[in-house]
Design an enzyme around this catalytic site. Structure first.
Site, short mmCIF file in Angstrom:
data_model
loop_
_atom_site.label_atom_id
_atom_site.label_comp_id
_atom_site.label_asym_id
_atom_site.label_seq_id
_atom_site.Cartn_x
_atom_site.Cartn_y
_atom_site.Cartn_z
CD GLU A 116 -2.87 -1.41 0.27
OE1 GLU A 116 -2.92 -0.58 -0.67
OE2 GLU A 116 -3.60 -2.41 0.35
CG HIS A 140 -4.33 -0.16 5.81
ND1 HIS A 140 -5.70 -0.03 5.70
CD2 HIS A 140 -4.03 -1.38 5.28
CE1 HIS A 140 -6.20 -1.13 5.13
NE2 HIS A 140 -5.21 -1.96 4.87
CG HIS A 142 -6.95 -5.52 7.75
ND1 HIS A 142 -6.47 -6.67 7.16
CD2 HIS A 142 -6.64 -4.51 6.89
CE1 HIS A 142 -5.89 -6.36 6.01
NE2 HIS A 142 -5.96 -5.06 5.83
CD GLU A 170 -13.74 9.47 23.24
OE1 GLU A 170 -14.09 8.61 24.05
OE2 GLU A 170 -12.58 9.74 22.96
CG HIS A 211 -9.16 -3.63 2.75
ND1 HIS A 211 -8.48 -3.88 1.59
CD2 HIS A 211 -8.21 -3.60 3.71
CE1 HIS A 211 -7.19 -4.01 1.83
NE2 HIS A 211 -7.00 -3.84 3.12
#
Ligand code: 13P
Ligand code: ZN
Length: 275
Positions: A116, A140, A142, A170, A211
């Site tokens: 990525e 990133h 999952h 919050e 994803h």
């Protein structure tokens, strides 16, 4: 100074392990990158390799030309980063035009930066511009509950933002600009990187349907905290929806408007629609 003794590498390794402990990094899932400060580069420059080849990034990030990044390796498991960082992470240098990278440290058993990398670098380029250089971390993960929600909520920025804000008071304070959603796309390339970096112009959070999530932030604590807050909110929503398809009571649009003054945040009206 040894690379592993620097504060930024220690912070990076800790954050990766914190993410693993949350259950967000099955197998090699997820990736992390940090735009290294010039003084941090200078403190370890004498530790860099000088014989690696330039490799095409797969996209062009001219505003990042000449910068150095600490990144996770493709196929490397987050659970192993704390055990053997030199095998799992790398420092890369970008060329002056921002089209090629070179590994200057790490990945000692071979390998390449995360698949990525295009998304990370295009997000960094946008965030460097819109935050005037403040944001340095792209993450990133999952995240289970956010992924689950992408199967049941409409894939719209407005719906995801409003539903996540409603789950904890919050939330609108932590991500007042909201979250963006990318529909399902093939990961690991330039196309999804372009869509994600477009969302990063206005949000610090981009959800990839079915994803995971990308978050951007100033430092490791703020970026991890953002991911954690969004995912916690998604967990509350998953639990709420599991108990009942309707909410008996919730935080209302006027309640959000009432938060703005005391918490000094601006909440765009497009997220405060009538249901
Ligand atoms: P990498 O191991 O190449 O970083 O890929 C993991 C991932 O989460 C892809 O989206
Ligand atoms: Zn992923």
């Amino acid at each position: 100074m040894r690379v592993l003794d620097t504060e930024f590498v220690k912070g990076f390794v800790k954050m990766a392990n914190d993410g693993f402990m949350q259950g967000w990094h099955e197998r090699n899932g997820g990736n992390l990158s940090y735009r290294i400060k010039p003084e941090e580069v200078e403190s370890i420059r004498n530790r860099f390799n000088c014989n690696d080849e330039w490799v095409p990034i797969g996209t062009s990030v001219p505003a990042l030309g000449g910068e150095f990044f600490l990144v996770t390796g493709s196929g490397k498991y987050f659970r192993n980063i704390i055990v053997d960082p030199e095998a799992c992470i790398a420092i890369i240098e970008l060329d002056e035009i921002g089209e090629n990278y070179k590994i200057r440290w790490g990945l000692v058993d071979g390998g390449r930066p995360t698949s990525e990398l295009e998304s990370h670098l295009m997000n960094h380029e946008v965030k460097k511009k819109v935050t005037k250089g403040e944001h340095r971390v792209i993450y990133h993960a999952h995240t289970t509950n956010v992924i689950a929600l992408t199967f049941v909520l409409p894939l719209s920025d407005e719906v995801f933002t409003r539903e996540l804000w409603e789950m904890a008071t919050e939330c609108p304070v932590v991500f007042p600009d909201g979250v963006g959603v990318v529909p399902w796309m093939v990961p690991g390339g330039r196309d999804i990187a372009v869509e994600t970096s477009r969302l990063m112009e206005k949000y610090d959070v981009a959800i990839w349907a079915h994803h995971g999530m990308f978050c951007s932030g100033i430092d490791f604590d703020l970026t991890f905290g953002l991911m954690h807050t969004v995912e916690k909110s998604a967990e509350i929503l998953v639990k709420t929806l599991s108990m009942s398809s309707t909410k008996r009571q919730t935080i209302l649009p006027q309640n959000f408007r009432d938060l703005e003054k005391d918490f000094k945040v601006h909440l765009p009206e497009r997220f405060l629609y009538d249901k």
